[in-house]
Scaffold this active site. Structure first.
Site, mmCIF file in Angstrom:
data_model
loop_
_atom_site.group_PDB
_atom_site.id
_atom_site.type_symbol
_atom_site.label_atom_id
_atom_site.label_comp_id
_atom_site.label_asym_id
_atom_site.label_seq_id
_atom_site.Cartn_x
_atom_site.Cartn_y
_atom_site.Cartn_z
ATOM 1 N N ARG A 50 0.841 -1.185 0.000
ATOM 2 C CA ARG A 50 0.000 0.000 0.000
ATOM 3 C C ARG A 50 0.881 1.242 0.000
ATOM 4 N NH1 ARG A 50 -4.377 1.056 4.701
ATOM 5 N NH2 ARG A 50 -2.508 1.232 5.926
ATOM 6 N N THR A 54 -0.956 7.618 -1.077
ATOM 7 C CA THR A 54 -2.225 7.532 -1.798
ATOM 8 C C THR A 54 -3.134 6.427 -1.259
ATOM 9 O OG1 THR A 54 -1.365 5.956 -3.425
ATOM 10 C CG2 THR A 54 -1.083 8.317 -3.908
ATOM 11 N N ASP A 146 0.751 -2.852 12.037
ATOM 12 C CA ASP A 146 1.144 -3.404 10.738
ATOM 13 C C ASP A 146 1.410 -4.897 10.897
ATOM 14 O OD1 ASP A 146 3.263 -4.298 8.679
ATOM 15 O OD2 ASP A 146 2.562 -2.375 7.875
ATOM 16 N N ASP A 149 4.947 -6.177 9.812
ATOM 17 C CA ASP A 149 5.981 -5.781 10.770
ATOM 18 C C ASP A 149 5.893 -6.612 12.043
ATOM 19 O OD1 ASP A 149 7.029 -3.877 9.071
ATOM 20 O OD2 ASP A 149 5.982 -2.197 10.012
#
Length: 155
Positions: A50, A54, A146, A149
């Site tokens: 991603r 944006t 995340d 992560d």
């Protein structure tokens, strides 16, 4: 079947050939467990990330079995946040010939579910939890952070 506590007889599922497709990299965390449950399933990978500015998906890898059109595809990713990555992955799978697709995620945001179902009303979503909402950065609240992560100890 052997569990840590006991042995038992488990029925063997039959039917359509399966293909498990993970959205790299976080989807790999679900793929390993799914392979344990469905050892005869073929495996595919879609590399998407991603763009943080944006929030749109960028593809960098795509590899699925040649006979994908003959298989039921279970697309796996830990989270469905904005929904854009899952939408792009399903578009890519359909372009490759996949017709029977299901999405399996651990945590979803209501906004991501709406975005996904607007784009692919024919693809069911299976999730363990629907969290409250997205924050201004497109992360699920309360969420897990995340997933990639957390799985791989990066960042």
């Amino acid at each position: 079947m052997e569990t840590p506590l006991a042995s038992f007889d488990a029925p063997l599922l039959t039917g359509k050939k399966l293909c498990l497709v993970s959205i790299l990299r976080a989807g790999q965390g679900l793929l390993d467990g799914m392979r344990t449950l469905l050892p005869s399933a073929r495996i595919g990978h879609i590399g998407l990330y991603r763009d943080q500015e944006t929030l749109t998906p960028v593809e960098y890898f795509f590899k699925v079995p040649e006979d994908i059109e003959e298989r039921m595809v279970i697309l796996v990713d830990p989270m469905l946040a904005t929904g854009h990555t899952a939408v792009a992955a399903v578009h890519r799978l359909k372009d490759a010939g996949a017709a029977a697709i299901k999405l399996a995620v651990l945590v979803a945001a209501p906004e991501g579910l709406r975005t996904f179902h607007d784009a692919h009303p024919d693809v069911p979503v299976f999730t363990a939890a629907v969290d409250e909402r997205l924050d201004e950065n497109g992360y699920i609240l309360p969420g897990l952070g995340d997933a990639g992560d957390r799985l791989y100890g990066t960042r």
